[in-house]
Design a protein around this motif. Structure first.
Motif, PDB file in Angstrom:
ATOM      1  N   GLU A   3       0.507  -1.142   0.092  1.00 15.62           N
ATOM      2  CA  GLU A   3       0.127   0.091  -0.111  1.00 15.62           C
ATOM      3  C   GLU A   3       0.934   1.306  -0.095  1.00 15.62           C
ATOM      4  N   ASP A   4       1.981   1.082   0.566  1.00 17.22           N
ATOM      5  CA  ASP A   4       2.887   2.442   0.668  1.00 17.22           C
ATOM      6  C   ASP A   4       3.761   2.704  -0.510  1.00 17.22           C
ATOM      7  N   VAL A   5       3.883   1.772  -1.379  1.00 13.11           N
ATOM      8  CA  VAL A   5       4.706   1.603  -2.669  1.00 13.11           C
ATOM      9  C   VAL A   5       4.007   2.407  -3.790  1.00 13.11           C
ATOM     10  N   LEU A   6       4.478   3.658  -4.156  1.00  7.67           N
ATOM     11  CA  LEU A   6       3.945   4.210  -5.227  1.00  7.67           C
ATOM     12  C   LEU A   6       4.171   3.828  -6.667  1.00  7.67           C
ATOM     13  N   LEU A   7       5.364   3.601  -6.545  1.00  9.59           N
ATOM     14  CA  LEU A   7       5.990   3.009  -8.044  1.00  9.59           C
ATOM     15  C   LEU A   7       6.862   1.905  -7.963  1.00  9.59           C
ATOM     16  N   GLU A   8       6.915   0.965  -8.663  1.00  4.93           N
ATOM     17  CA  GLU A   8       7.679  -0.246  -8.653  1.00  4.93           C
ATOM     18  C   GLU A   8       8.349  -0.381 -10.369  1.00  4.93           C
ATOM     19  N   VAL A   9       9.582  -0.656 -10.327  1.00  5.03           N
ATOM     20  CA  VAL A   9      10.174  -0.731 -11.724  1.00  5.03           C
ATOM     21  C   VAL A   9      11.051  -2.062 -11.488  1.00  5.03           C
ATOM     22  N   LYS A  10      10.619  -2.935 -12.417  1.00  5.04           N
ATOM     23  CA  LYS A  10      11.346  -4.465 -12.214  1.00  5.04           C
ATOM     24  C   LYS A  10      12.103  -4.605 -13.616  1.00  5.04           C
TER      25      LYS A  10
END
Length: 255
Positions: A3-10
């Protein structure tokens, strides 16, 4: 995503024309309200990274995953129509060249109104809202500037206009690609202070790309060092960042 992650780049990789690898296996995540600095020399992949997250680059191929909270689809694979709504709305882009955001022959007010019509159709008075954001960006006599063609503004005012256009759509994430690089030292300091003030006021996340290690360390809670399209270091401790930066040739950019 948490919930606290705005953006995730993998594992983001990007190829240009001729199958040239521009960005190689970049991964990171950021939280709401966080500023992450991306630091690197010219050609290190900073612009490629920022543009690539919303597929702004031309003639490029993408692999990996880019997820913005609230959207279940990988931004690298979602439809163009949906991506256009995210660009400029949920994710704003502030380039180093302000002319890339605006048409020099079109009045400032018309351009800001067009932007808000697309991303904020609930606004009733486009002129009043535009004047408000020009004022927030520190542009003198906003009612007058609104009627001017964008190309008639000086470089300092054009950069501030870019800031106004980036924030007026109420984005959740701002991608700032070294927007102060054409300003003198005093102008740079003013715009950096303005960006941080507006970012804190709106509580949004920001990725700030720069060639200047000192600026990157001042702006970001974390620093990602890019070298030839690869992450050389992602670290928050100043001493560790400085040591790796010197190894990459950032001599004299930080104490």
């Amino acid at each position: 995503m948490k919930e606290d992650v705005l953006l995730e780049v993998k594992e983001l990789s990007i190829w240009g024309r001729g199958r040239r690898l521009l960005l190689d296996d970049v991964s990171f995540r950021m939280e709401d309200g966080e500023t992450v600095s991306v630091v690197g020399h010219a050609g290190s992949g900073k612009t490629v990274l920022l543009e690539g997250m919303t597929r702004l680059g031309t003639g490029q191929r993408y692999a990996g995953h880019v997820h913005l909270r609230g959207y279940e689809h990988n931004l690298l694979r979602c439809r163009r129509g949906r991506l256009r709504r995210i660009r400029g709305g949920q994710i704003s882009y502030l380039p180093g060249d302000p002319e890339a955001l605006m048409h020099p022959a079109v009045p400032v007010g018309e351009q800001m109104a067009a932007l808000m019509r697309r991303h904020r159709p609930e606004v009733r008075d486009w002129r009043e809202e535009s004047v408000y954001w020009l004022h927030q960006a520190g542009i003198a006599e906003p009612e007058v500037r609104l009627r001017l063609r964008a190309g008639a503004l000086d470089i300092f005012s054009r950069v501030r206009l870019g800031v106004a256009m980036a924030f007026c759509t109420f984005p959740r994430l701002l991608l700032a690609d070294d927007p102060t690089r054409r300003l003198d030292v005093s102008g740079q300091a003013d715009v950096l202070e303005l960006l941080e003030k507006l970012r804190e006021k709106m509580g949004i996340g920001m990725i700030y790309a720069t060639r200047d290690l000192r600026v990157g360390m001042e702006m970001g809670s974390r620093v990602i060092l890019l070298d030839e399209g690869r992450v050389a270091l992602e670290e928050g401790r100043e001493s560790v960042v400085s040591r790796h930066a010197r190894a990459l040739g950032f001599v004299g950019t930080t104490a």
